[in-house]
Design an enzyme around this catalytic site. Structure first.
Site: not given
Ligand code: ATP
Ligand code: MG
Length: 567
Positions: A42, A269, A279
């Protein structure tokens, strides 16, 4: 890839569980043997090391089995999203060493199809407009052990639902006034099936579609369908989406059939000690000026790590080492730092820099003489060559490398003692000059002309070797000494405290007036890697210029935290 070739890969490398599932699907001929993954950020912040773990999986598995990986911006919430983030995400993925070719997509590209699907579901009695507030809807949701309550608007006619949904999108209603919900089951064991919200009203311009839309799809209604529209076969995400999977499948089945259907697979994660990864919190640090931007070298962002001097290879090696499982864990940041040291040891150019200088004067060395001594660029790399460095009568050494009353095992310089100046001569201390406070201002030595490398006396053994720079030729520089941003092991677990109280007050120390060898004036370009011998790994900051050298300390030579913990 041929079948036997694949088997060989599997035997040789050992597949992780996600790769095994993908491999099995390919073997079974699912999706016509196609493999297509996606990385779906995102654009509401910069990528962090957790995202790197997802990137290595999404792009890595595609590479491994000859498939492709799409970059899809999950831009369904215009309030939080921005093109600045889109650009940074592209740059960071490339820097990590991955490429999506021409497969750059946006969830917003699918808004028309998603809208059409919502309309179709309304017509089929599978969706309805709810006029309640989000609080009322939340209250009726029930709990995992008690069923939810049906909305009073649940049995609206198809005509009324269609009319209201169109008017929602036409901008007739305020944000929060109405939502579109899927009509599934308010008593389901899976909370996500209790009439989840499909669309909400948002009246904020979108960075790509402008003011065209007034309704925006929720993640659960957009993600699986976007996967389907793109032909994604394996939608790999993190464990918190396990309970969403049945809903992912429910919505996808509105489109897919047995010849092609994307599959969601979840892994753990990345969580790191001494680090926050949310974030929302990272944005707060940036907005409140607690760090110098998303690429502050203390941030766990890819851009911060790059600016600090981490290499893409060290990040990938670290992710390889921790692996992928189905269980949440907290990984030690020391493992990442170890991977960084290991790679920097292999690639960085060795130079001399004195961080806390004191002058040393060699009384018997001719005043105007300058000798050039050859310094090995990298003993780990036989092709790295050498560079030369001037030696003269007055040099700087580290203040810590001299002691007037040394303890027994002090192998550096002391009165009457001898040390080798790396690459040059053995010197012997004959005295010091102090100021009125008793601080040492100058150290006096004599040198043994026969001990320069290549001469017979060079074989003579002394216990200590010091780094140094010629005073006349040295260049002043600034060093930014970074340490961990948080000084508690698991900031996320300290729920009774505001995370900002957990910041390490010593995470940045700026040291000015460090003395570096003249070679760096020409050769210290941003993002290059240097080892200041005996001090640590440093990388010129993006703000550094030949006239104003600024170095970021990437990492100390040794892990002082680990030592401190073992004490
Ligand atoms: P949010 O949804 O809270 O804004 P997010 O960390 O999920 O934050 P995204 O941009 O939606 O952000 O994440 C993109 C991809 O990265 C998703 O597939 C997510 O599962 C993966 N991702 C995010 N944080 C982690 C992490 N700490 N470890 C592994 N994969 C992650
Ligand atoms: Mg997310």
């Amino acid at each position: 890839m041929a079948e036997n070739e694949m088997e060989e890969t599997q035997e040789k490398k050992g597949l992780n569980f996600v790769e095994q599932m993908v491999y099995d699907d390919l073997q079974a001929g699912k999706n016509g043997g196609r493999l297509n993954t996606r990385f779906p950020p995102e654009p509401n912040g910069y990528l962090h090391i957790g995202h790197a773990k997802a990137i290595c999986m999404d792009f890595g598995v595609a590479e491994k089995f000859g498939g492709t990986c799409n970059l899809r911006f999950d831009d369904t919430n215009p309030v939080k999203e921005d093109v600045e983030y889109v650009d940074s995400i592209r740059e960071d993925i490339h820097w990590l060493g991955f490429d999506w070719g021409d497969r750059e997509y946006y969830a917003s590209d699918y808004f028309p199809q998603l809208y059409d699907l919502a309309v179709r579901m309304i017509k089929e009695g599978k969706a309805y407009v709810d006029d309640q507030t989000s609080e009322q809807i939340a209250q009726q949701k029930g709990t995992p052990t008690t069923p939810g309550v049906e909305s009073p608007y649940r049995s609206r006619s198809v005509e009324e639902n269609l009319d209201l949904f169109h008017r929602m999108n036409a901008g007739e209603f305020d944000e929060g006034a109405r939502v579109l919900r899927a009509k599934i089951d308010m008593t389901s064991d899976n909370m996500h099936f209790r009439d989840p919200i499909m669309y909400r009203i948002i009246k904020h311009p979108h960075h790509r579609t402008g003011t065209k839309w007034n309704v925006y799809p929720m993640y659960d209604f957009a993600h699986g369908q976007s996967d389907y529209f793109e032909g994604v076969t394996h939608s790999i995400c993190t464990l918190e989406f396990v309970p969403h999977r049945p809903l992912y499948e429910y919505f996808v089945k509105e489109l897919a059939d047995e010849t092609y259907c994307p599959r969601q697979i979840e892994f753990n994660r990345l969580n790191l000690t001494y680090t926050v990864m949310s974030k929302r919190k990272l944005l707060q640090l940036v907005k409140e000026g607690l760090v110098a931007g998303w690429d502050d070298p203390r941030m766990p962002t890819i851009s911060g790590m790059r600016r600090r001097g981490f290499t893409p290879r060290s990040i990938r090696n670290f992710i390889d080492k921790i692996g992928y499982t189905k269980y949440e864990a907290l990984n030690s940041v020391s493992l990442l730092e170890h991977a960084v040291r290991e790679d920097l040891n292999a690639v960085s150019t060795r130079v001399m820099a004195v961080v806390n200088p004191v002058k040393l004067i060699i009384a018997n060395y001719p005043e105007d003489k300058v000798e050039m001594v050859d310094m090995e660029n990298n003993p780990e790399d036989p092709t790295a060559g050498t560079h030369s460095m001037p030696f003269s009568r007055e040099i700087y050494i580290e203040r810590e490398d001299f002691m007037e009353n040394p303890p027994k095992k002090f192998f550096r310089l002391a009165p009457e003692g001898e040390v080798r100046l790396k690459g040059a001569y053995i010197v012997k201390c004959t005295g010091v000059k102090k100021n009125e406070n008793g601080d040492i201002e100058e150290i006096y030595c004599t040198y043994d002309p026969d001990t320069r490398s290549g001469l017979p006396g060079s074989m003579r053994k002394v216990k200590g070797t010091l780094h140094w720079v010629s005073a006349r030729h040295a260049i002043d520089a600034t060093a930014r000494m970074y340490d961990r941003l948080f000084d508690v092991e698991n900031p996320a677990a300290e729920t009774d405290k505001d995370f900002r109280e957990l910041l390490n007050p010593d995470s940045l120390k700026v040291v000015t007036g460090i003395k570096v060898e003249p070679y760096l004036a020409e050769n210290a370009r941003p993002l290059e890697h240097f080892q200041f011998q005996r001090v640590g790994y440093f990388t010129p900051d993006k703000e550094s210029t030949a006239d104003n050298l600024i170095f970021n300390r990437t990492i100390a030579l040794k892990d002082s935290w680990e030592k401190a913990q073992k004490k």
